[in-house]
Design an enzyme around this catalytic site. Sequence first.
Site, PDB file in Angstrom:
ATOM      1  CG  ASP A 177      -1.869   1.163   1.226  1.00  0.00           C
ATOM      2  OD1 ASP A 177      -1.563   2.198   0.588  1.00  0.00           O
ATOM      3  OD2 ASP A 177      -2.935   1.049   1.827  1.00  0.00           O
ATOM      4  CG  HIS A 178       1.400   3.949  -3.319  1.00  0.00           C
ATOM      5  ND1 HIS A 178       0.337   3.346  -3.933  1.00  0.00           N
ATOM      6  CD2 HIS A 178       1.152   5.271  -3.366  1.00  0.00           C
ATOM      7  CE1 HIS A 178      -0.506   4.264  -4.333  1.00  0.00           C
ATOM      8  NE2 HIS A 178      -0.038   5.452  -4.007  1.00  0.00           N
ATOM      9  CG  HIS A 240      -4.570   4.293  -0.470  1.00  0.00           C
ATOM     10  ND1 HIS A 240      -3.547   3.367  -0.512  1.00  0.00           N
ATOM     11  CD2 HIS A 240      -4.932   4.510  -1.750  1.00  0.00           C
ATOM     12  CE1 HIS A 240      -3.309   3.057  -1.791  1.00  0.00           C
ATOM     13  NE2 HIS A 240      -4.143   3.729  -2.554  1.00  0.00           N
TER      14      HIS A 240
END
Length: 490
Positions: A177-178, A240
């Site tokens: 999950d950047h 996110h």
Amino acid sequence: NTEKKALFTIFGGTGDLAKRKLYPSLYRLYKKGYLKKQFAVIGTARREWTDDFYREIVIDSIRDITDSPEHALKFASHFYYQSHNVTDVNHYDTLKKLSNKLDEEYQLNGNRLFYLAMSPNFFGIISQNLKDRDLITTCGFNRLIIEKPFGHDFESALKLNNQIRASFEENQIYRIDHYLGKEMVQNISAVRFGNYIIESMWNSRYIDNIQITLSESLGVEERGGYYDTSGALRDMLQNHILQIISLLAMEPPTRLEDKEIRTEKIKALRAVRLFEPNEVTGHMVRGQYGPSLDDSSENLNGYREEINVAPDSQTETFVAGKILIDNFRWMDVPFYFRTGKRLAKKGTQIDIEFKNVPLNLFDNNDEPLPANILTIYIQPTEGFSLELNTKKIGLGLETETLKLEHKHSAETTANSPEAYEKLILDCLNGDSTNFTHWDEVATSWKFVDVIREHWDNETVNFPNYASGSMGPTASEQLLITDGFKWHWCP
Ligand code: NAD
């Protein structure tokens, strides 16, 4: 910096993610000495490419950040290309031969990092073949990095997880999950647990509400085909936003280490109140962008006019909501969030609104004092601000709001490690703090599925916000009903 030894196998090595994020991140690790001599990268995809051609692509992708052409060339000499169709079993044997050869040549001790930078439809088959065709070593570490999306609801995520788990243990799986690789998101823990004045007030007694905004100014651009089957709820909330909420809401861990942090994050996620179907409408808002307003300087299309989007699409490009966490710390504190495309301004920030003093003692007491707000800026600028009430200079006793602000300079931000660089290094170190665990994925999908199901059963009047606005008016109303308003109004 200690050298990390590993063989990277990148599935989807000719793709957009590999070129834009992975090669530059590997180069940055190389520049910093985390990668030195003992590493090799195999890029795979269906196309037939030579090693030389592949190396040129790699060099091209790092052009803006290279020290010198010689340095880039030296780095690229560690890259090998193998044409590979992930559904063809025999191709894994060729890949195995090359992997073993490179392992020996670079003395990699059997350490392998498999990066699946391609459609999740292939995650199951790739992991199965990696195991069945013996690409997983018995010495060294074997780690699998996978990209989002992880399923499109709980059932599909569970199925995908079972497929992967047949070959890899949970502690070998690194779900990207950047957002979790971003400096300021990681900093949420530092702000809370490094400052007693903040952590001691971090609860329902002092905090009125929390507002999270992840706003994009662009539309879907060329990604309409994919986006129309996904939408903002699945694309942003499930991963996110719920991840950010769990970091904000969790109890202090006993140590800043993956297992301890994860336990606390999962506890927080489990305390998120699940909506009953009849509660969805009162807590959640969806929107879809239409064209820009007539008097706007830009003339932008609506979502339904985008390429590969159905002209009567019901897909939401905006979602806002009010999340409640049923535990001692957060009872009755709303966590509002909003995210969408084609909004007035690009930016990610968290606003924490503290409770007001019980009585305004000052001259300007015909209205309540403005609340203290702590803001965490995540992007594009990273930093903090704190709004406090102070005395206005003059004879009377009037107050004014002062903003203490620190934003990192453009230079510091530019030098801060990119999310993908941090995450790849974490994975090399076996640190899964900033990756999503299956329990988090499962809990998040269960929350999202209730909303999705309710929405899918109702036709909605779209578009309902203009390109360049901050979303539908119902998003404003969500807070007004509770006596609040969005703090950030670009
Ligand atoms: P892409 O379409 O640019 O690349 C896909 C790659 O897979 C290509 O190299 C293609 O050749 C290869 N491929 C396709 N079918 C194959 C097959 N049968 N055998 C072997 N190779 C095959 O996609 P992308 O944008 O690089 O995205 C990859 C993954 O990363 C996706 O899961 C996406 O959701 C995720 N992701 C991408 C970004 C981004 O910025 N591009 C951001 C976040 C997540």
